[in-house]
Design an enzyme around this catalytic site. Structure first.
Site, PDB file in Angstrom:
ATOM      1  N   SER A   7      12.999 -14.243  13.484  1.00  0.00           N
ATOM      2  CA  SER A   7      12.165 -13.651  12.409  1.00  0.00           C
ATOM      3  C   SER A   7      12.846 -13.110  11.155  1.00  0.00           C
ATOM      4  O   SER A   7      13.814 -12.358  11.136  1.00  0.00           O
ATOM      5  CB  SER A   7      11.207 -12.522  13.090  1.00  0.00           C
ATOM      6  OG  SER A   7      10.503 -11.783  11.906  1.00  0.00           O
ATOM      7  N   HIS A  32      10.662 -17.781  11.821  1.00  0.00           N
ATOM      8  CA  HIS A  32       9.373 -17.223  11.814  1.00  0.00           C
ATOM      9  C   HIS A  32       9.264 -16.377  10.249  1.00  0.00           C
ATOM     10  O   HIS A  32      10.165 -15.521  10.202  1.00  0.00           O
ATOM     11  CB  HIS A  32       9.374 -16.288  13.170  1.00  0.00           C
ATOM     12  CG  HIS A  32       8.126 -15.578  13.202  1.00  0.00           C
ATOM     13  ND1 HIS A  32       6.872 -16.214  13.815  1.00  0.00           N
ATOM     14  CD2 HIS A  32       7.440 -14.352  13.125  1.00  0.00           C
ATOM     15  CE1 HIS A  32       6.008 -15.386  14.158  1.00  0.00           C
ATOM     16  NE2 HIS A  32       6.262 -14.291  13.510  1.00  0.00           N
ATOM     17  N   ASP A  34       7.272 -13.318   8.702  1.00  0.00           N
ATOM     18  CA  ASP A  34       6.006 -12.529   8.841  1.00  0.00           C
ATOM     19  C   ASP A  34       5.536 -12.070   7.606  1.00  0.00           C
ATOM     20  O   ASP A  34       6.350 -11.475   6.755  1.00  0.00           O
ATOM     21  CB  ASP A  34       6.645 -11.257   9.798  1.00  0.00           C
ATOM     22  CG  ASP A  34       6.804 -11.464  11.102  1.00  0.00           C
ATOM     23  OD1 ASP A  34       5.747 -12.016  11.556  1.00  0.00           O
ATOM     24  OD2 ASP A  34       7.981 -11.157  11.484  1.00  0.00           O
ATOM     25  N   MET A  36       2.913  -9.346   5.631  1.00  0.00           N
ATOM     26  CA  MET A  36       2.247  -8.208   5.885  1.00  0.00           C
ATOM     27  C   MET A  36       1.798  -7.889   4.500  1.00  0.00           C
ATOM     28  O   MET A  36       2.463  -7.879   3.532  1.00  0.00           O
ATOM     29  CB  MET A  36       3.304  -7.230   6.486  1.00  0.00           C
ATOM     30  CG  MET A  36       4.023  -7.466   7.772  1.00  0.00           C
ATOM     31  SD  MET A  36       4.893  -6.340   8.354  1.00  0.00           S
ATOM     32  CE  MET A  36       5.813  -6.765   9.737  1.00  0.00           C
ATOM     33  N   HIS A  68       3.293 -16.352  10.065  1.00  0.00           N
ATOM     34  CA  HIS A  68       2.393 -15.212  10.974  1.00  0.00           C
ATOM     35  C   HIS A  68       1.732 -14.367   9.525  1.00  0.00           C
ATOM     36  O   HIS A  68       2.578 -13.620   9.226  1.00  0.00           O
ATOM     37  CB  HIS A  68       3.285 -14.406  11.864  1.00  0.00           C
ATOM     38  CG  HIS A  68       2.587 -13.472  12.542  1.00  0.00           C
ATOM     39  ND1 HIS A  68       3.292 -12.411  13.168  1.00  0.00           N
ATOM     40  CD2 HIS A  68       1.069 -13.351  12.762  1.00  0.00           C
ATOM     41  CE1 HIS A  68       2.328 -11.612  13.625  1.00  0.00           C
ATOM     42  NE2 HIS A  68       0.976 -12.134  13.378  1.00  0.00           N
ATOM     43  N   MET A  70      -0.165 -11.450   8.805  1.00  0.00           N
ATOM     44  CA  MET A  70      -0.753 -10.124   9.333  1.00  0.00           C
ATOM     45  C   MET A  70      -1.310  -9.611   7.942  1.00  0.00           C
ATOM     46  O   MET A  70      -0.883  -8.314   7.194  1.00  0.00           O
ATOM     47  CB  MET A  70       0.484  -9.238   9.792  1.00  0.00           C
ATOM     48  CG  MET A  70       0.693  -9.564  11.125  1.00  0.00           C
ATOM     49  SD  MET A  70       2.087  -8.653  11.704  1.00  0.00           S
ATOM     50  CE  MET A  70       3.757  -9.851  10.841  1.00  0.00           C
ATOM     51  N   MET A 139       1.232 -10.469  20.778  1.00  0.00           N
ATOM     52  CA  MET A 139       2.016  -9.320  19.862  1.00  0.00           C
ATOM     53  C   MET A 139       2.340  -8.533  21.269  1.00  0.00           C
ATOM     54  O   MET A 139       1.456  -7.853  21.869  1.00  0.00           O
ATOM     55  CB  MET A 139       1.342  -8.667  18.929  1.00  0.00           C
ATOM     56  CG  MET A 139       1.052  -9.369  17.574  1.00  0.00           C
ATOM     57  SD  MET A 139       2.532 -10.032  16.875  1.00  0.00           S
ATOM     58  CE  MET A 139       3.435  -8.466  16.673  1.00  0.00           C
ATOM     59  N   ASP A 177       5.920 -12.078  20.176  1.00  0.00           N
ATOM     60  CA  ASP A 177       6.760 -11.629  19.277  1.00  0.00           C
ATOM     61  C   ASP A 177       6.756  -9.959  19.641  1.00  0.00           C
ATOM     62  O   ASP A 177       5.654  -9.439  19.437  1.00  0.00           O
ATOM     63  CB  ASP A 177       5.996 -11.690  18.082  1.00  0.00           C
ATOM     64  CG  ASP A 177       6.824 -11.363  16.794  1.00  0.00           C
ATOM     65  OD1 ASP A 177       7.814 -10.442  16.936  1.00  0.00           O
ATOM     66  OD2 ASP A 177       6.173 -11.518  15.734  1.00  0.00           O
TER      67      ASP A 177
END
Length: 222
Positions: A7, A32, A34, A36, A68, A70, A139, A177
């Site tokens: 990540s 990966h 992320d 957010m 991913h 979020m 998660m 994760d």
């Protein structure tokens, strides 16, 4: 073969390209990413420019760009994430009231759709969508921050999800994760996960990225 998905949330952003390259040269399978938004989760991370920078590096090595989301209302951004180089787009059950439509939209963009569950979200929320997805992400921490401790109840949840996937003959990745380190990676894989996301354990600490990935491979082989 267990896939490793470093990540980049934990990477040194002054050396992002260098560290992503190091991970890929050491044999990382996925990168990966992320994303957010500060609404669905407390933190704000990064968006399109970072993905545009990272995706070509991953493509040079034949690695998968695993994004991913979020974020709230992810449907608004699916096309742009596709243009920026995502291979997998994973959305949260908790943010998608019309989940089937979102999954269809991701697939129509030529990407692999994934679905994520927070630690307190039950597996039965996935039952109707499991046949339609290429990845399920469990998660094992509450999302929003890196470096958290693995939630122990996640192991049983992984085992039950593996049974659900096997029962329908699904070949979807079972990704996990949160709080994954060399001391618990083998246990998580044994429970049924085949993709492990880890950030600080690869990009942090005194060792090099390559040494950290080698340590994970050793732990998983043992």
């Amino acid at each position: 073969m267990i896939k490793l998905a470093p990540s980049i949330l934990a990477a040194d952003f002054t050396r992002l390209g260098e560290q992503v390259t190091a991970a890929l040269e050491a044999g990382a399978d996925y990168i990966h990413v992320d994303v957010m938004d500060g609404h669905f989760v407390p933190s704000i991370s990064f968006g399109f420019p970072i993905l545009r920078a990272v995706a070509p590096i991953a493509q040079q090595y034949g690695a998968t760009v695993d994004v991913h989301l979020m974020i709230e209302q992810p449907d608004r951004y699916l096309e742009e994430f596709a243009r920026c180089g995502a291979d997998i787009l994973t959305v949260h059950v908790e943010t998608c009231p019309h989940l089937h439509r979102t999954i269809q939209a991701i697939r129509e963009l030529g990407l692999k759709p994934g679905v994520t569950l927070n630690p307190a979200t039950p597996l039965n929320s996935l039952e109707e969508i499991l046949p339609d997805i290429d990845l399920v992400l469990i998660m094992s921490v509450n999302p929003g921050y890196g470096g958290q401790t693995y939630v122990p109840a996640s192991t049983d949840k992984i085992q039950r999800l593996r049974q659900m996937l096997d029962a329908i003959g699904s070949t979807a990745d079972l990704e996990v994760d949160g709080g994954i380190y060399t001391h618990n990676a083998a246990q998580i894989a044994a429970a049924g996960a085949n993709v492990l996301v880890t950030g600080s354990a690869i990009f942090g600490g005194p060792n090099t990225v390559a040494e950290n990935i080698a340590a994970f491979r050793h732990a998983l082989a043992g």
